[in-house]
Write a protein that holds these residues in place. Structure first.
Motif, mmCIF file in Angstrom:
data_model
loop_
_atom_site.group_PDB
_atom_site.id
_atom_site.type_symbol
_atom_site.label_atom_id
_atom_site.label_comp_id
_atom_site.label_asym_id
_atom_site.label_seq_id
_atom_site.Cartn_x
_atom_site.Cartn_y
_atom_site.Cartn_z
ATOM 1 N N UNK A 111 19.261 11.231 5.003
ATOM 2 C CA UNK A 111 17.913 10.872 4.543
ATOM 3 C C UNK A 111 16.906 11.073 5.675
ATOM 4 N N UNK A 112 15.773 11.672 5.346
ATOM 5 C CA UNK A 112 14.729 11.890 6.349
ATOM 6 C C UNK A 112 13.949 10.603 6.604
ATOM 7 N N UNK A 113 13.518 10.399 7.852
ATOM 8 C CA UNK A 113 12.618 9.299 8.178
ATOM 9 C C UNK A 113 11.584 9.790 9.178
ATOM 10 N N UNK A 114 10.317 9.413 9.025
ATOM 11 C CA UNK A 114 9.305 9.844 9.996
ATOM 12 C C UNK A 114 9.478 9.186 11.357
ATOM 13 N N UNK A 163 0.824 -1.206 0.000
ATOM 14 C CA UNK A 163 0.000 0.000 0.000
ATOM 15 C C UNK A 163 0.860 1.259 0.000
ATOM 16 N N UNK A 164 1.958 1.252 0.729
ATOM 17 C CA UNK A 164 2.846 2.412 0.730
ATOM 18 C C UNK A 164 3.465 2.630 -0.646
ATOM 19 N N UNK A 204 6.834 9.892 14.328
ATOM 20 C CA UNK A 204 5.949 10.637 13.439
ATOM 21 C C UNK A 204 4.785 9.804 12.967
ATOM 22 N N UNK A 205 4.955 8.491 12.936
ATOM 23 C CA UNK A 205 3.890 7.554 12.554
ATOM 24 C C UNK A 205 3.827 6.478 13.624
ATOM 25 N N UNK A 227 0.603 8.777 5.147
ATOM 26 C CA UNK A 227 1.966 8.546 5.632
ATOM 27 C C UNK A 227 2.981 9.026 4.589
ATOM 28 N N UNK A 228 2.742 8.690 3.328
ATOM 29 C CA UNK A 228 3.648 9.119 2.258
ATOM 30 C C UNK A 228 3.675 10.636 2.157
ATOM 31 N N UNK A 229 2.507 11.273 2.209
ATOM 32 C CA UNK A 229 2.453 12.734 2.137
ATOM 33 C C UNK A 229 3.223 13.374 3.288
#
Length: 310
Positions: A85-88, A17-18, A243-244, A282-284
């Motif tokens: 690299x960013x990660x939530x 789904x992601x 963040x998630x 989540x992607x947004x």
């Protein structure tokens, strides 16, 4: 944007789904098995390879790291962070959430209510440990169990002592909690993305069980959490730096209690009952935050040095 999803299986519902959500939004996305990532760590920089090829240039990485590979998966995720690299969900935040004892300490320190919990190591202290908690029923949990595995209910003091002695004999880490009877085998899973609860699901245990996990045969339906419940869920995720997150609450006479904070919440059950594109949100969130991080980094690089030559 160029996105990576850390997952051992690209066919799993949440991973798939992601990927679908990222591609629908025009992002480039790739699933990377964290166990096939390997790293070079040196004072002159950090690098990573995947199946013989360099890994670089990702704007954001969304971790779907299973509990069985937490240590190595988190090392890979931290390497991504060190490479810019960013990660939530940062590696440190995932480590906090996976350790139930540490998680409970952090939540309680923030004034977030949860079932009373006790923890001890020495067998000589078992009787006094249980007296600190109060009379049974008691809930005994493995410190790193997931999806309801390693969770036991004991209804007599002798049963509590017997389970504790058995777990100590296996050198298992565990904690013991009060049983909140008024929850009646129900809990509330709140899916937190950023500073919002984007979906919620009430789960109910099957007959004869007290665990409401869907993986244990529980059932779920869409729910509308109260403002207080939403605020508690958001505070719990933020207390751990996530963040998630999937935050599990139970409703008690003294208000919502946090049972667990899941750093890699499954999407299948909650997307089905809530009929919401959670993967897309989540992607947004990850793409927006990665863009903001890139702008901040760019501004820092353009700022002139404060050091001046005499």
């Amino acid at each position: 944007m160029k996105l990576a999803i850390l997952s051992r299986n690209s066919k799993l519902y949440s991973t798939r789904r992601l990927v679908e959500a990222a591609r629908a939004r025009g992002h480039s996305v790739r699933v990377l098995d964290p166990l096939r990532c390997y790293m070079r760590i040196a004072a002159d920089g950090f690098s990573m390879h995947y199946k013989g090829r360099p890994v670089a240039g990702y704007d954001a990485v969304i971790p779907r790291i299973g509990a069985s590979i937490t240590r190595y998966g988190n090392a890979v995720l931290h390497q991504f962070e060190l490479m810019g690299t960013y990660t939530p969900n940062a590696s440190a935040a995932i480590a906090r959430a996976r350790d139930k004892l540490r998680c409970h300490q952090l939540l309680a320190a923030q004034g977030i209510d949860l079932p009373a919990t006790v923890f001890g190591d020495n067998p000589d202290d078992t009787a006094d440990l249980l007296s600190m908690l109060g009379p049974p029923p008691h809930v005994i949990k493995l410190n790193e169990g997931t999806q309801g595995a390693g969770v036991m209910l004991t209804e007599k003091p002798s049963a509590s002592r017997g389970v504790i002695e058995a777990l100590r004999g296996l050198y298992a880490n565990f904690l013991v909690q009060e049983f909140v009877a008024e929850a009646e085998g129900r809990d509330l899973r709140c899916l937190v993305v950023g500073e919002r609860v984007v979906a919620a699901m009430q789960r109910e245990a099957p007959p004869g069980d007290f665990r409401s996990n869907l993986h244990r045969g529980g059932s779920g339906h869409a729910a509308l959490p109260s403002r207080e419940e939403q605020a508690v869920a958001i505070r719990a995720a933020q207390a751990l730096g996530l963040g998630v997150a999937g935050v599990d609450l139970i409703r008690s006479r003294r208000g919502p209690l946090v049972l667990e904070v899941n750093a890699s919440p499954g999407l299948e059950g909650i997307e089905a009952v809530a009929a919401i594109d959670i993967a897309g949100q989540i992607v947004d969130f990850a793409a927006t935050a990665a863009g903001e991080q890139a702008r901040r980094d760019g501004q820092k690089q353009r700022q002139p040095s404060r050091l001046t030559r005499k």
